[in-house]
Design a protein around this motif. Structure first.
Motif, short mmCIF file in Angstrom:
data_model
loop_
_atom_site.label_atom_id
_atom_site.label_comp_id
_atom_site.label_asym_id
_atom_site.label_seq_id
_atom_site.Cartn_x
_atom_site.Cartn_y
_atom_site.Cartn_z
N LEU A 46 0.88 -1.19 0.00
CA LEU A 46 0.00 0.00 0.00
C LEU A 46 0.90 1.22 0.00
O LEU A 46 1.72 1.39 0.92
CB LEU A 46 -0.89 -0.02 1.24
CG LEU A 46 -1.74 1.23 1.51
CD1 LEU A 46 -2.69 1.52 0.36
CD2 LEU A 46 -2.52 1.10 2.82
N VAL A 47 0.78 2.07 -1.03
CA VAL A 47 1.65 3.25 -1.14
C VAL A 47 1.28 4.27 -0.06
O VAL A 47 0.14 4.71 -0.01
CB VAL A 47 1.54 3.91 -2.53
CG1 VAL A 47 2.49 5.09 -2.63
CG2 VAL A 47 1.79 2.91 -3.64
N GLU A 48 2.25 4.59 0.80
CA GLU A 48 1.94 5.48 1.93
C GLU A 48 2.56 6.87 1.81
O GLU A 48 2.09 7.83 2.41
CB GLU A 48 2.40 4.85 3.24
CG GLU A 48 1.51 3.70 3.70
CD GLU A 48 2.01 3.10 4.98
OE1 GLU A 48 2.20 1.87 5.01
OE2 GLU A 48 2.26 3.85 5.93
N GLY A 49 3.68 6.97 1.04
CA GLY A 49 4.31 8.29 0.96
C GLY A 49 5.60 8.26 0.17
O GLY A 49 6.01 7.20 -0.33
N ILE A 50 6.25 9.43 0.09
CA ILE A 50 7.50 9.55 -0.67
C ILE A 50 8.67 9.14 0.23
O ILE A 50 8.72 9.50 1.41
CB ILE A 50 7.67 10.99 -1.18
CG1 ILE A 50 6.55 11.28 -2.17
CG2 ILE A 50 9.04 11.21 -1.82
CD1 ILE A 50 6.39 12.71 -2.56
N SER A 51 9.57 8.36 -0.36
CA SER A 51 10.71 7.87 0.42
C SER A 51 11.55 9.05 0.92
O SER A 51 11.74 10.03 0.22
CB SER A 51 11.58 6.97 -0.46
OG SER A 51 12.89 6.92 0.07
N LYS A 52 12.04 8.93 2.17
CA LYS A 52 12.86 10.01 2.74
C LYS A 52 14.15 10.16 1.92
O LYS A 52 14.68 11.25 1.74
CB LYS A 52 13.24 9.68 4.18
CG LYS A 52 12.10 9.82 5.17
CD LYS A 52 12.63 9.93 6.61
CE LYS A 52 11.53 9.61 7.63
NZ LYS A 52 11.35 8.13 7.81
N LYS A 53 14.64 9.05 1.38
CA LYS A 53 15.96 9.05 0.72
C LYS A 53 15.89 9.50 -0.73
O LYS A 53 16.88 9.93 -1.31
CB LYS A 53 16.57 7.65 0.81
CG LYS A 53 16.96 7.27 2.24
CD LYS A 53 18.17 6.36 2.24
CE LYS A 53 18.65 6.07 3.66
NZ LYS A 53 18.44 4.66 4.05
N SER A 54 14.74 9.39 -1.39
CA SER A 54 14.68 9.75 -2.82
C SER A 54 13.27 10.19 -3.20
O SER A 54 12.31 9.45 -3.00
CB SER A 54 15.08 8.55 -3.68
OG SER A 54 14.36 8.59 -4.91
#
Ligand code: SF4
Length: 457
Positions: A404-412
């Protein structure tokens, strides 16, 4: 004099510490005050009212709050009309003492008294400081629709019960959250349907001990001959899963002594009930578990783990592990390490014993394990868990998971993150997907904390 909406358009800033219950309670608080016209702000500098929702589970949790109160004190120096409130478990534990020790605090409110907040804030405005720390046997806030404070609008906590009757000897929770009471299932299911209809894709049913959830419908207003209905956690879980197959269901926290096979079979029946169980062991030694008043032995815990592995072979298991409990010997510690190896936990929350005032342990058991030994044992437990988490992630290489897509990765910013059914974090390229979508990811690499993969159809 009653407060009308138009009279109060003050800015309310809520800061939340501690567990999922506190996150959920802050949403109840936001709802109670929004109904009275307060406007929720995320900017502390524009706040007219600051409420800090506190945790008391360990000493350092409270130390953090004293630090925050110092910060609020500086803000209040520049804005004397600012109202500061301490709510939650630390408020319940310290009660009036908080007002005596901290002059800048205007109101102190316990976890069962949030309906009284508008009144207490009204009196605080007249300069009268207020306290309400009455614990309730009935209060579940079941009729209050929480104001969601989460950012992603995808995953929400839904409280199904409050309080705890277990009285584990080290735990402050029963003293600050009171006796167990389960919430009316109709109000729980309604809240979840509303969440799904407003775009949420995942709910986590929360309670100190969800396995002891029990609802008995009133007997008095039933037609002649009709039996009162009893609903236990497995039935509530099934009703929740039936709301919509696109809605993921998680729950926390389970208790080994109450976790029934019914719950496990219900999980196995519905693919939208996530394949993950958080089952706190605390220790691997029956002697220590007895001193902790956990209500089960090492052997019983292992029996529960075997049931999970038999009925839900593809599930992930996490735990809470406490080290340095009074009287814990090196042998006891080795039993904890060997239990962790046996279960092969995917993840654990690991702590040193922190004596909490008024608990049975504080009153009867000497905190006799040195800080050095506690730290050394905790390091050994953390090192072992890191190895187990790595092993668990490596075993996922080449597998395909629905995420389930929850958000944008902190790293990219080119990558999204989400969790698979086993509650493991997965990072993958965004492509043209959106937050809230379900995607299929093949795992190509991993760290001890994260799975990394590519999208597959
Ligand atoms: S089950 Fe035990 S550790 Fe958990 S909240 Fe209740 S008393 Fe505390």
């Amino acid at each position: 004099m009653s407060i009308t909406n138009s009279e109060v358009s003050q800015k309310l800033y809520i800061e939340t510490y501690g567990c999922q219950m506190n996150v959920s309670d802050s949403e109840v608080v936001a709802s109670v005050l929004k109904d009275k016209g307060y406007i929720i702000t995320e900017d502390i500098n524009e706040a007219d009212v600051i409420l800090v929702n506190t945790c008391s589970i360990r000493e350092n949790a409270e130390q953090r709050i004293w630090g925050r109160l110092d910060v609020f004190k500086q803000i209040k120096k520049k804005k004397p009309e600012l109202t500061i409130g301490v709510i939650g478990c630390m408020a319940e534990r310290l009660k009036e003492k908080l007002l005596e020790e901290e002059k800048t605090v205007d109101i102190v409110v316990g976890p069962d008294a949030y309906r009284d907040l508008p009144h207490l804030l009204e009196t605080a405005e007249t300069g009268q400081r207020g306290v309400n720390v009455i614990l309730s046997k009935e209060e579940t806030y079941g009729d209050i629709s929480p104001v969601r404070l989460d950012k992603n609008r995808i995953s929400a906590f839904v409280s199904i019960m409050r309080g705890c009757n277990n009285m584990c000897s080290y735990c402050i929770v029963p003293y600050v959250r009171g006796a167990e009471r389960s919430r009316n299932p109709e109000s729980i299911l309604k809240e979840i349907e509303d969440l799904f209809n407003t775009g949420y894709k995942e709910v986590t049913l929360i309670g100190q001990n969800v396995d002891s959830y029990i609802w008995e419908s009133e007997k008095e207003n039933l037609p002649a001959g009709k039996q009162g209905e009893t609903m236990k956690f497995a039935q509530l879980l099934e009703k929740t899963a039936k709301i919509n197959p696109q809605l993921r269901i998680r729950f926390s926290t389970s208790h080994p002594k109450d976790m029934s096979d019914d719950v496990l079979y219900t999980m196995a029946m519905y693919s939208n009930i996530c394949n993950y169980i958080h089952l706190p062991a605390q220790s691997g030694s029956t002697k220590v578990l007895t001193e902790m008043k956990r209500g089960y032995t090492r052997e019983y815990y292992i029996d529960r783990i075997n049931a999970i592995k038999r009925i839900l072979p593809d599930s992930a298991i996490s735990s809470d592990i406490m080290t340095g409990f009074p009287g814990e010997t090196e042998e006891d510690h080795q039993e904890t390490l060997s239990l962790m190896e046996f279960v092969n936990y995917d993840f654990s929350y690991m702590f040193k014993y922190s004596e909490r005032p008024k608990t049975y342990a504080a009153r009867h058991l000497k905190d006799d394990i040195s800080e050095g030994t506690k730290s050394r044992r905790l390091t050994e437990i953390i090192n072992l868990q890191t190895k187990l988490s790595e092993k668990s992630k490596k075993a996922d290489l080449g597998r395909v998971f629905e995420v389930l897509v929850e958000g944008i990765s902190k790293k990219s910013s080119e990558h999204f993150f989400g969790r698979n059914s086993q509650n493991k974090v997965v990072v993958f390229p965004k492509n043209n997907y959106n937050i809230g979508d379900y995607v299929f990811v093949e795992i190509t690499e991993c760290t001890s904390a994260t799975l990394i993969g590519v999208l597959v159809k």
